[in-house]
Structures are given as structure tokens and as C-alpha cells.
Design an enzyme around this catalytic site. Structure first.
Site, mmCIF file in Angstrom:
data_model
loop_
_atom_site.group_PDB
_atom_site.id
_atom_site.type_symbol
_atom_site.label_atom_id
_atom_site.label_comp_id
_atom_site.label_asym_id
_atom_site.label_seq_id
_atom_site.Cartn_x
_atom_site.Cartn_y
_atom_site.Cartn_z
ATOM 1 N N HIS A 36 0.941 -1.032 -0.113
ATOM 2 C CA HIS A 36 -0.098 -0.015 -0.003
ATOM 3 C C HIS A 36 1.010 0.814 -0.172
ATOM 4 C CE1 HIS A 36 -3.386 -2.538 0.479
ATOM 5 N NE2 HIS A 36 -3.155 -2.816 1.787
ATOM 6 N N ALA A 69 -18.211 -15.461 -4.564
ATOM 7 C CA ALA A 69 -17.161 -16.139 -4.514
ATOM 8 C C ALA A 69 -15.967 -16.523 -3.942
ATOM 9 C CB ALA A 69 -16.759 -16.739 -6.187
#
Length: 299
Positions: free
Chosen positions: A113, A237
């Protein structure tokens, strides 16, 4: 699979200034090793501002490269072990640099990040490929707020209004969103091995973006495999998949909020008041006045 014991982490960290941005100790305590990390030419760095689609793209790449070769990994090893978080440093689990250094797979998939100016220089020197994912600021801040609420290794977010203003002021962990998305966009202009993806495009047409990734990475994945991967990485999913939904990490309180919450574009409309939206737009216009990168807040 051994679940790391985070019970020794009993209090939330405090934010402090580090290398010109807001940070917390979990991402700075291993800094020398992060800064001097030795990238390889075939490494793939997945870079994002927090809560912009990191896990989603990590899983897509993981399946593209290793879905056929190591299917057992996908049912026994959570994604955070298969794609090390470069700057992470928790005493109860191997650091991101250690996990990456010990990887036996090739290419290594590594996530970060960090803003572009703090990326270890060896990635650029080795001409490693970088996949950056950007998400519109309004949805990004909403997702970041809910993430910080449920994650004890993040600073206390306070209430929504407090968190929103911290984000607008550029004081969130990993620094200003504006600088983050612009920094990588500008880098892309001079560094050809950087692919810049938008979260909104992934939501709109995941298959198209999988094709773009394959093209960028020079992969000749078959149409049927691409279609299967596109199906496997759909939000619902992944939300049900224990290897991708972070339910194996005890620092996250799913009673407060799931790690994978909605995965939609435009959820900010359920959080921003009219006044907050007007103020946000005003600040955004000023901060992004010289930016050439454009975002969609709805699709």
C-alpha cells in the site's frame, strides 16, 4: 494451516508522521528491510491504496499463474500467505519481506500500500512489473472506514464524520488518497511496466480486465481458463472462500463488518450526507485540480 496468534495485540495503534505520510508501527518497524528489499525482474508488485481491490487483483493473478499448477495451495493457504504484504511487520507472523524472501514460486506476487515514492528502488531498477489498482475516493473512504472498524491492528476510526474528514485532510494511514492515485498515474507515463487498473472497470466487466492483465503480463491463458477464473473471482464467490475472505485472521471482528463487505460501486450514497458530499466535492476539486486521472463514482 497454522493460524497466527494475534492475542498479544491488545490495543489499537496510533497514527504518526513517517517519511512524509501518516503511518502506524506495524508498517514501519521493518523499514530498513523494506527499503532495501531486493526485487527480482520477474516479480509482480500489486500496489493499491488500502481497500481499493488489493485482494481481488491478488487472487486473479494468483489463479492466472498458479491455479493449475498448485490447486492444493488454494484450499490450504490463505491469500495473505501466498501474496506477502511487503511492509507488514507483526511480531506473531513472519514479516512481509521475510515471507517474500522465502517464496519458492516464480513469479513472486507481492502486495503493497506504499505510495509510489516509498516503493523500494530495486523494483524500478529490476524493471519489475507493477499492477496498480485505483478506486474512486468516495467508495474507497467508505470501505476503509468499515475495515478500520473491524480490524484491531488499525487505528480507532472514530465515527464516520471524523474518519471522513481525516481522509479528506490526507491523514489516513498510507497518506493522502489524492497523492497515491496521482503518483502512480504519473509514474505510468515514464515506466512502461506499470498497468493502471480501476476498481470500477473490474466491477463493470471482470473478464475484460482479466484479458488486460493477461496482455500486460504476456500470458497465453486459454479462453476457458480465463472464463473459469473470472467466475471464481466474482465477489460473492470470494466472500464465501475462507482462503480469500480473511476469516482466518483473528484480528478482524466479522460481527462488526465482514472483510469483504459489498464490492459495489456507488455505496458511498448510503453513507454521505448531502452536506458531507458537497464538502467532499469541494476539497476533491481543489486537491485534484491538476490531475489527469479521472474516476467514476457510479457505473
Amino acid at each position: 494451516m497454522d493460524i497466527p496468534d494475534f492475542s498479544s495485540i491488545s490495543s489499537r495503534p496510533t497514527i504518526f508522521e513517517f517519511e512524509g505520510i501518516s503511518m502506524i508501527n506495524h508498517f514501519t518497524e521493518n523499514w530498513e528491510k523494506v527499503k532495501n528489499f531486493q526485487a527480482r525482474p520477474d516479480d509482480i508488485l500489486i500496489a493499491t491504496y488500502p481497500k481499493a481491490g488489493t485482494t481481488w487483483v491478488s487472487y486473479i493473478l494468483d489463479l492466472l499463474y498458479f491455479g493449475e499448477n498448485a490447486p492444493e495451495e488454494h484450499t490450504s493457504q490463505p491469500i495473505y500467505m501466498r501474496v506477502p504484504f511487503l511492509e507488514s511487520c507483526f511480531k506473531v507472523i513472519a514479516s512481509g519481506t521475510e515471507l517474500a524472501d522465502n517464496m519458492t514460486t516464480s513469479p513472486r506476487l507481492i502486495k503493497t500500500h506504499l505510495p509510489v515514492q516509498l516503493i523500494p528502488k530495486s523494483f524500478w531498477e529490476q524493471n519489475s512489473r507493477v499492477v496498480y489498482v485505483a478506486r474512486n475516493a468516495k467508495d474507497n473512504v467508505v470501505s476503509y472506514f468499515h475495515f478500520d472498524r473491524m480490524n484491531i491492528v488499525e487505528p480507532d476510526p472514530g465515527d464516520w464524520n471524523t474518519f471522513l474528514h481525516r481522509f479528506m485532510d490526507g491523514k489516513s494511514v498510507f497518506g493522502p488518497w489524492y497523492d497515491h492515485v496521482n503518483g502512480y498515474w504519473e509514474k505510468k507515463q515514464t515506466y512502461s511496466n506499470l498497468l493502471y487498473l480501476f476498481y470500477e472497470d473490474l466491477v463493470e466487466d471482470t473478464g475484460r480486465e482479466v484479458d488486460r492483465l493477461c496482455s500486460f503480463l504476456g500470458l497465453s491463458t486459454s479462453v476457458s481458463d480465463r472464463e473459469k477464473i473470472t467466475k471464481d473471482v466474482q465477489f460473492d464467490a470470494m466472500k464465501q472462500n475462507k482462503m480469500t475472505n480473511y476469516s482466518t485472521l483473528p484480528v478482524m471482528d466479522f460481527k462488526i463488518s465482514p472483510f469483504m463487505r459489498k464490492g459495489k460501486v456507488g455505496d458511498w450514497k448510503n453513507h454521505f450526507t448531502v452536506a458531507q458530499n458537497e464538502q467532499f466535492d469541494e476539497v476533491y476539486k481543489e486537491k485534484m485540480k491538476n490531475a489527469t486521472v479521472k474516476f467514476r463514482t457510479e457505473i
